[in-house]
Design a protein around this motif. Structure first.
Motif, PDB file in Angstrom:
ATOM      1  N   ALA A  43       0.839  -1.200   0.000  1.00 49.80           N
ATOM      2  CA  ALA A  43       0.000   0.000   0.000  1.00 49.80           C
ATOM      3  C   ALA A  43       0.869   1.243   0.000  1.00 49.80           C
TER       4      ALA A  43
ATOM      5  N   ASN B 236       0.791   4.028  -2.905  1.00 44.48           N
ATOM      6  CA  ASN B 236       0.447   5.409  -2.555  1.00 44.48           C
ATOM      7  C   ASN B 236       1.563   6.352  -2.953  1.00 44.48           C
TER       8      ASN B 236
ATOM      9  N   TYR C 176      -8.135   5.309  -8.017  1.00 41.49           N
ATOM     10  CA  TYR C 176      -7.298   5.329  -6.822  1.00 41.49           C
ATOM     11  C   TYR C 176      -8.134   5.206  -5.557  1.00 41.49           C
ATOM     12  N   ASN C 177      -9.277   5.908  -5.529  1.00 43.16           N
ATOM     13  CA  ASN C 177     -10.144   5.853  -4.356  1.00 43.16           C
ATOM     14  C   ASN C 177     -10.556   4.423  -4.053  1.00 43.16           C
TER      15      ASN C 177
ATOM     16  N   TRP D 122      -7.656   2.483  -2.751  1.00 40.78           N
ATOM     17  CA  TRP D 122      -7.254   2.882  -1.410  1.00 40.78           C
ATOM     18  C   TRP D 122      -8.217   2.358  -0.347  1.00 40.78           C
TER      19      TRP D 122
ATOM     20  N   ARG E  88      -7.664  -1.333   0.150  1.00 41.08           N
ATOM     21  CA  ARG E  88      -6.428  -1.610   0.870  1.00 41.08           C
ATOM     22  C   ARG E  88      -6.559  -1.234   2.338  1.00 41.08           C
ATOM     23  N   ASN E  89      -7.142  -0.086   2.583  1.00 41.23           N
ATOM     24  CA  ASN E  89      -7.282   0.401   3.953  1.00 41.23           C
ATOM     25  C   ASN E  89      -8.064  -0.586   4.802  1.00 41.23           C
TER      26      ASN E  89
END
Lengths: 147, 441
Positions: free
Chosen positions: A44, A48, A111-112, A115, A118-119
């Motif tokens: 991640a 990022n 990307y959102n 992310w 992954r988060n």
């Protein structure tokens, strides 16, 4: 970070991506679950970093080009008599901001999604690791009490 | 600094107003609203500390709206530095930008008087990612955006106070506590979702998760341990309606507003609803039902969000554009200004509706007319001029306008006793008539 430390270390924000890099500690008796967590976090972080570094550099570059082209259209130079960099006011820059945002919209959507996934994964793994560690500690405690 | 502002009243009375403005508060949350009480509040503005603006309390005041409070500087041209590391990369706070530059240039300032220089060198070091227990309260306060939460709770209290029922202290305290906990939970989840975006925006880059002071797991656990008791307290200790509204607001803020910020400009409207719900919750906590008065109060806060947030976001267009946030000020600037003006005027209309619904007496629209007209005038100037100075004026006006409006509303509240007296008079009249009828035939 010092060699004897048993924790992760977080550093100052990166010049290009503004994200703070983390150096992960690899414990000698790392379980497979913990390894999965660490690798997920590393991945991640790398994604990022790559995204934001590229994005911010593109922003800076395009902004520079925009200012240059607008100044040329107005017949001005990049630097005026005193050697100061010539600038555009906020209203003129507004066109650039609008343009940049719409150009990168799809990139941001992608990307959102990435992310958020992954988060959640990382946080869930953290929860699992924490639970596993707690159970291990309880078992160790029980063993100690018995002896 | 402190600003003493004299309102030019319509001849009736002068209302001195104090408000503190924060330096370098970059808050772009739409929902958060800055709600300054008349009590003076000194905010220590530190290096890159922001004060959330928009009231979104329950999850960031209306979307966040957390606006940045910027210093009132003289009108200066925006200097766009094309350098990789540009600390003062913001249009508004020139002085704060200067502060930052000063800090960067002299990192070895040591523990100088102000806390700001201390922050700079610490920030540039490598830190161990271990949870420091002594720092934990501060970390959690920042995670939950405690100042914003306080503002949200004050709005809810205003709603409670305006409800036409006798004041019940235990209920009031429970409602405030529950609202505060729910707001903490929502704010924490919001920060959990937004780590890489927060790192890239000047206003938000010193948040606990961004700095690695707390792990995401702990942030989520904290949010759960605030949210669950908070909603339970509201549902069981106050009434289920208030609890449901609280839970809905958390959901709206974290699951609708936060993702929508990056998808569509409609997030502003969602955020405005988030900010409007706390006073409604205060009202339902007191009365147990959703009356027209509750909706009116919510409507006033809903309309207020727009001049507040739109004016704030006008100065943050660069950060929004780079960060990928879809805000009206970037994509539809004309709409941004139109909506702000529209809602300033709506506030006037809503103030007139208040006495019609028996929430206040007819003195309320009369007394509030000067401040409503003033904010509408600034809204019109913003609409016409569309520049930094008009947007700043409108924003700062919105900061004192709301507390003043709510205070005037409270002083003009229709007394519960008045209504009872009227009822008694009517009752006596009827019994008189009946007595007469019995004697006649």
């Amino acid at each position: 970070p010092p060699a004897h430390s048993r924790n992760d270390w977080i550093g100052p924000p990166d010049k290009h991506s503004n994200l703070r890099p983390v150096i992960f500690y690899v414990p000698p008796e790392e379980s497979p679950l913990e390894r999965r967590l660490r690798e997920a976090r590393q991945e991640a972080q790398a994604c990022n970093q790559q995204f934001w570094a590229r994005h911010n550099c593109a922003f800076r570059q395009e902004k520079e080009e925009f200012i240059y082209s607008r100044l040329k259209a107005k017949g001005l130079e990049m630097r005026d008599e005193t050697g100061q960099k010539a600038t555009l006011n906020a209203e003129e820059m507004a066109d650039f901001y609008k343009d940049f945002l719409s150009k990168n919209f799809r990139k941001h959507m992608q990307y959102n999604r990435d992310w958020y996934k992954r988060n959640f994964t990382i946080t869930f793994l953290m929860g699992q690791v924490a639970l596993a560690r707690a159970l291990r500690w309880l078992r160790w405690k029980k063993k100690n009490v018995e002896h | 600094g402190l600003f003493v502002w004299r309102l030019k009243g319509a001849g009736t009375r002068h209302i001195p107003c104090h408000f503190v403005h924060l330096c370098r508060a970059a808050n772009h949350r739409l929902i958060t609203f800055q709600y300054f009480n008349f009590l003076k509040r000194m905010y220590v503005t530190q290096y890159n500390k922001d004060l959330s603006q928009r009231a979104k309390p329950k999850s960031d005041p209306v979307v966040s709206p957390f606006h940045d409070l910027q210093q009132l500087d003289q009108e200066k041209k925006v200097i766009h530095k094309i350098s990789p590391v540009s600390p003062g990369h913001q249009p508004w706070p020139e002085t704060s930008g200067r502060n930052e530059l000063r800090e960067v240039k002299s990192p070895a300032e040591g523990e100088a008087s102000a806390p700001a220089p201390r922050a700079e060198p610490k920030d540039r070091q490598w830190k161990e990612m271990k949870l420091q227990l002594d720092e934990l309260p501060g970390i959690l306060a920042r995670l939950s955006k405690i100042k914003l939460t306080a503002l949200v709770v004050s709005t809810a209290s205003a709603g409670f106070a305006m409800a036409p029922v006798p004041f019940d202290l235990p209920c009031f305290l429970l409602a405030s506590l529950g609202t505060g906990l729910a707001s903490c939970a929502a704010n924490s989840i919001n920060q959990f979702f937004e780590v890489p975006f927060d790192s890239n925006m000047n206003r938000t880059k010193n948040r606990p998760l961004v700095r690695g002071q707390i792990s995401p797991l702990l942030a989520v656990c904290f949010a759960a341990s605030c949210g669950v008791p908070g909603i339970a307290l509201l549902t069981l200790g106050v009434n289920p309606l208030t609890g449901a509204l609280g839970a809905f607001n958390i959901f709206l803020y974290t699951c609708c507003y936060t993702p929508m910020k990056r998808m569509s400009i409609a997030n502003t409207w969602v955020g405005a609803v988030v900010g409007a719900i706390p006073p409604v919750m205060g009202w339902t906590a007191a009365t147990g039902s959703l009356d027209a008065g509750a909706l009116l109060l919510g409507g006033i806060l809903y309309s207020w969000q727009f001049p507040h947030f739109n004016a704030l976001s006008w100065g943050l267009r660069e950060d929004y554009s780079r960060g990928g946030y879809c805000m009206m000020s970037v994509t539809h600037p004309g709409l941004c200004r139109r909506v702000a003006l529209r809602h300033c005027l709506a506030l006037i209309g809503l103030s007139v509706v208040a006495p019609v619904l028996d929430v206040t007496t007819w003195t309320f629209p009369i007394i509030s007319l000067p401040i409503n007209l003033y904010i509408s005038y600034l809204g019109f100037r913003f609409y016409r001029d569309a520049d930094r100075s008009s947007s700043r004026k409108l924003f700062f006006c919105s900061l004192w306008h709301l507390p003043m409006l709510l205070l005037v509303m409270f002083t003009c509240k229709k007394s519960v006793l008045d209504k009872e007296d009227k009822g008694d008079l009517l009752g006596k009249g009827e019994s008189h008539g009946r007595a007469m009828e019995i004697r006649l035939p």
